[in-house]
Design a protein around this motif. Structure first.
Motif, mmCIF file in Angstrom:
data_model
loop_
_atom_site.group_PDB
_atom_site.id
_atom_site.type_symbol
_atom_site.label_atom_id
_atom_site.label_comp_id
_atom_site.label_asym_id
_atom_site.label_seq_id
_atom_site.Cartn_x
_atom_site.Cartn_y
_atom_site.Cartn_z
ATOM 1 N N ALA A 68 0.832 -1.205 0.000
ATOM 2 C CA ALA A 68 0.000 0.000 0.000
ATOM 3 C C ALA A 68 0.868 1.257 0.000
ATOM 4 N N ASN A 70 1.067 3.888 -3.099
ATOM 5 C CA ASN A 70 0.778 5.298 -2.864
ATOM 6 C C ASN A 70 1.940 6.193 -3.275
ATOM 7 N N ARG A 93 -4.492 3.721 -10.373
ATOM 8 C CA ARG A 93 -5.581 3.944 -9.408
ATOM 9 C C ARG A 93 -6.531 2.745 -9.404
ATOM 10 N N GLN A 94 -6.810 2.181 -10.576
ATOM 11 C CA GLN A 94 -7.682 1.003 -10.657
ATOM 12 C C GLN A 94 -7.030 -0.202 -9.966
ATOM 13 N N ARG A 134 -7.495 0.227 -6.366
ATOM 14 C CA ARG A 134 -8.879 -0.080 -6.008
ATOM 15 C C ARG A 134 -9.089 -1.583 -5.891
ATOM 16 N N VAL A 135 -8.597 -2.316 -6.891
ATOM 17 C CA VAL A 135 -8.740 -3.774 -6.911
ATOM 18 C C VAL A 135 -8.083 -4.401 -5.686
ATOM 19 N N LEU A 136 -6.965 -3.841 -5.273
ATOM 20 C CA LEU A 136 -6.234 -4.383 -4.127
ATOM 21 C C LEU A 136 -6.705 -3.802 -2.791
ATOM 22 N N GLY A 137 -7.681 -2.892 -2.845
ATOM 23 C CA GLY A 137 -8.202 -2.308 -1.613
ATOM 24 C C GLY A 137 -7.288 -1.277 -0.983
ATOM 25 N N VAL A 138 -6.456 -0.634 -1.796
ATOM 26 C CA VAL A 138 -5.526 0.384 -1.305
ATOM 27 C C VAL A 138 -6.132 1.761 -1.539
ATOM 28 N N ARG A 139 -6.282 2.501 -0.458
ATOM 29 C CA ARG A 139 -6.833 3.857 -0.557
ATOM 30 C C ARG A 139 -5.710 4.853 -0.844
ATOM 31 N N TYR A 161 -0.749 -11.787 -5.429
ATOM 32 C CA TYR A 161 -1.975 -10.989 -5.461
ATOM 33 C C TYR A 161 -2.790 -11.415 -6.683
ATOM 34 N N ARG A 173 -5.577 -10.922 -7.798
ATOM 35 C CA ARG A 173 -6.422 -9.932 -8.491
ATOM 36 C C ARG A 173 -5.627 -9.057 -9.460
#
Length: 155
Positions: free
Chosen positions: A3, A7, A51-52, A55-60, A120, A122
Protein backbone atom coordinates in the motif's frame (compact mmCIF):
# COMPACT_ATOMS: atom_id res chain seq x y z
CA UNK A 1 4.20 -2.44 2.46
CA UNK A 2 2.50 -2.73 -0.93
CA UNK A 3 0.00 0.00 0.00
CA UNK A 4 2.82 2.41 0.84
CA UNK A 5 4.64 1.48 -2.37
CA UNK A 6 1.54 1.98 -4.52
CA UNK A 7 0.78 5.30 -2.86
CA UNK A 8 4.31 6.51 -3.51
CA UNK A 9 3.96 5.58 -7.16
CA UNK A 10 0.51 7.16 -7.32
CA UNK A 11 1.97 10.40 -5.96
CA UNK A 12 4.69 10.22 -8.62
CA UNK A 13 2.04 9.54 -11.26
CA UNK A 14 0.14 12.61 -10.10
CA UNK A 15 3.09 14.94 -10.53
CA UNK A 16 4.18 13.15 -13.71
CA UNK A 17 0.76 13.55 -15.32
CA UNK A 18 0.70 17.26 -14.44
CA UNK A 19 4.22 17.74 -15.80
CA UNK A 20 3.44 15.84 -19.00
CA UNK A 21 0.32 17.93 -19.59
CA UNK A 22 2.27 21.16 -19.06
CA UNK A 23 5.15 20.07 -21.30
CA UNK A 24 2.73 19.08 -24.06
CA UNK A 25 1.00 22.45 -23.76
CA UNK A 26 4.35 24.30 -23.91
CA UNK A 27 5.31 22.44 -27.08
CA UNK A 28 1.92 22.40 -28.81
CA UNK A 29 3.18 24.44 -31.77
CA UNK A 30 6.61 22.88 -32.29
CA UNK A 31 7.93 19.68 -33.83
CA UNK A 32 7.33 17.66 -30.64
CA UNK A 33 3.81 18.92 -30.00
CA UNK A 34 1.70 16.02 -31.25
CA UNK A 35 4.04 13.37 -29.85
CA UNK A 36 4.13 15.03 -26.43
CA UNK A 37 0.34 15.37 -26.42
CA UNK A 38 0.01 11.65 -27.12
CA UNK A 39 2.53 10.76 -24.39
CA UNK A 40 0.76 13.06 -21.92
CA UNK A 41 -2.55 11.31 -22.61
CA UNK A 42 -0.92 7.92 -22.10
CA UNK A 43 0.68 9.04 -18.84
CA UNK A 44 -2.74 10.19 -17.62
CA UNK A 45 -4.22 6.80 -18.60
CA UNK A 46 -1.36 5.06 -16.76
CA UNK A 47 -2.21 7.03 -13.61
CA UNK A 48 -5.82 5.92 -14.00
CA UNK A 49 -4.67 2.31 -14.46
CA UNK A 50 -2.60 2.52 -11.28
CA UNK A 51 -5.58 3.94 -9.41
CA UNK A 52 -7.68 1.00 -10.66
CA UNK A 53 -5.01 -1.45 -9.48
CA UNK A 54 -5.08 0.21 -6.08
CA UNK A 55 -8.88 -0.08 -6.01
CA UNK A 56 -8.74 -3.77 -6.91
CA UNK A 57 -6.23 -4.38 -4.13
CA UNK A 58 -8.20 -2.31 -1.61
CA UNK A 59 -5.53 0.38 -1.31
CA UNK A 60 -6.83 3.86 -0.56
CA UNK A 61 -4.94 6.83 -2.00
CA UNK A 62 -3.03 8.83 0.60
CA UNK A 63 -4.35 12.32 -0.04
CA UNK A 64 -1.43 14.04 1.68
CA UNK A 65 1.00 12.33 -0.73
CA UNK A 66 -1.09 13.39 -3.72
CA UNK A 67 -1.17 17.00 -2.54
CA UNK A 68 2.56 16.97 -1.81
CA UNK A 69 3.31 15.58 -5.29
CA UNK A 70 1.06 18.16 -6.92
CA UNK A 71 2.79 20.96 -5.00
CA UNK A 72 6.24 19.58 -5.87
CA UNK A 73 5.39 19.74 -9.57
CA UNK A 74 4.28 23.37 -9.19
CA UNK A 75 7.40 24.34 -7.21
CA UNK A 76 9.57 22.57 -9.78
CA UNK A 77 8.63 25.29 -12.25
CA UNK A 78 10.54 27.88 -10.22
CA UNK A 79 14.02 26.61 -11.09
CA UNK A 80 16.39 29.00 -12.89
CA UNK A 81 16.59 28.34 -16.61
CA UNK A 82 18.75 31.11 -18.01
CA UNK A 83 15.77 33.36 -18.74
CA UNK A 84 13.94 35.67 -16.38
CA UNK A 85 10.33 35.33 -17.50
CA UNK A 86 10.51 33.22 -20.63
CA UNK A 87 11.22 29.62 -21.39
CA UNK A 88 14.59 28.64 -22.77
CA UNK A 89 15.94 25.51 -24.44
CA UNK A 90 17.24 24.53 -21.02
CA UNK A 91 13.65 24.55 -19.71
CA UNK A 92 12.63 22.08 -22.40
CA UNK A 93 15.64 19.85 -21.78
CA UNK A 94 15.11 19.70 -18.03
CA UNK A 95 11.40 18.96 -18.46
CA UNK A 96 12.09 16.16 -20.93
CA UNK A 97 14.72 14.71 -18.59
CA UNK A 98 12.22 14.81 -15.71
CA UNK A 99 9.64 13.02 -17.86
CA UNK A 100 12.23 10.38 -18.84
CA UNK A 101 13.05 9.77 -15.18
CA UNK A 102 9.39 9.58 -14.25
CA UNK A 103 8.64 7.06 -16.98
CA UNK A 104 11.61 4.95 -15.88
CA UNK A 105 10.25 5.00 -12.32
CA UNK A 106 6.82 4.02 -13.58
CA UNK A 107 8.31 1.11 -15.53
CA UNK A 108 10.09 -0.03 -12.37
CA UNK A 109 6.75 0.04 -10.59
CA UNK A 110 5.11 -2.13 -13.25
CA UNK A 111 8.06 -4.56 -13.04
CA UNK A 112 7.66 -4.74 -9.27
CA UNK A 113 3.96 -5.52 -9.60
CA UNK A 114 4.78 -8.20 -12.15
CA UNK A 115 7.28 -9.69 -9.69
CA UNK A 116 4.62 -10.00 -6.98
CA UNK A 117 1.54 -10.66 -9.11
CA UNK A 118 1.44 -14.34 -8.09
CA UNK A 119 0.97 -13.21 -4.46
CA UNK A 120 -1.97 -10.99 -5.46
CA UNK A 121 -4.33 -13.01 -7.68
CA UNK A 122 -6.42 -9.93 -8.49
CA UNK A 123 -3.49 -8.40 -10.39
CA UNK A 124 -3.84 -8.86 -14.15
CA UNK A 125 -0.44 -10.00 -15.46
CA UNK A 126 -1.28 -9.26 -19.10
CA UNK A 127 -2.46 -5.75 -18.27
CA UNK A 128 0.75 -5.13 -16.32
CA UNK A 129 2.83 -6.36 -19.26
CA UNK A 130 0.92 -3.98 -21.53
CA UNK A 131 1.54 -1.08 -19.16
CA UNK A 132 5.23 -1.95 -19.02
CA UNK A 133 5.47 -2.10 -22.82
CA UNK A 134 3.76 1.28 -23.06
CA UNK A 135 6.23 2.75 -20.54
CA UNK A 136 9.13 1.47 -22.65
CA UNK A 137 7.61 3.07 -25.75
CA UNK A 138 7.06 6.35 -23.88
CA UNK A 139 10.67 6.34 -22.71
CA UNK A 140 11.94 5.76 -26.25
CA UNK A 141 9.82 8.67 -27.55
CA UNK A 142 10.86 11.01 -24.75
CA UNK A 143 14.53 10.04 -24.94
CA UNK A 144 14.55 10.79 -28.67
CA UNK A 145 13.10 14.25 -28.02
CA UNK A 146 15.48 14.79 -25.09
CA UNK A 147 18.51 13.89 -27.19
CA UNK A 148 17.45 16.22 -30.00
CA UNK A 149 16.84 19.02 -27.52
CA UNK A 150 20.23 18.42 -25.87
CA UNK A 151 21.97 18.63 -29.26
CA UNK A 152 20.24 21.95 -29.99
CA UNK A 153 21.21 23.34 -26.58
CA UNK A 154 24.69 24.25 -27.78
CA UNK A 155 23.52 26.25 -30.80
Amino acid sequence: MLAIYLNDHFAGATSGAALAKRVARNHHADEFGSRLTAVAREIKRDRTALRQIMRVLGVRPARYKIVAAWLAEKFGRLKPNGGLVRRTRLSALLELEALCLGVQGKAAGWRTLLAVHDQYPRLDEQALRGLLARAHHQFDELENMRARTATALGS
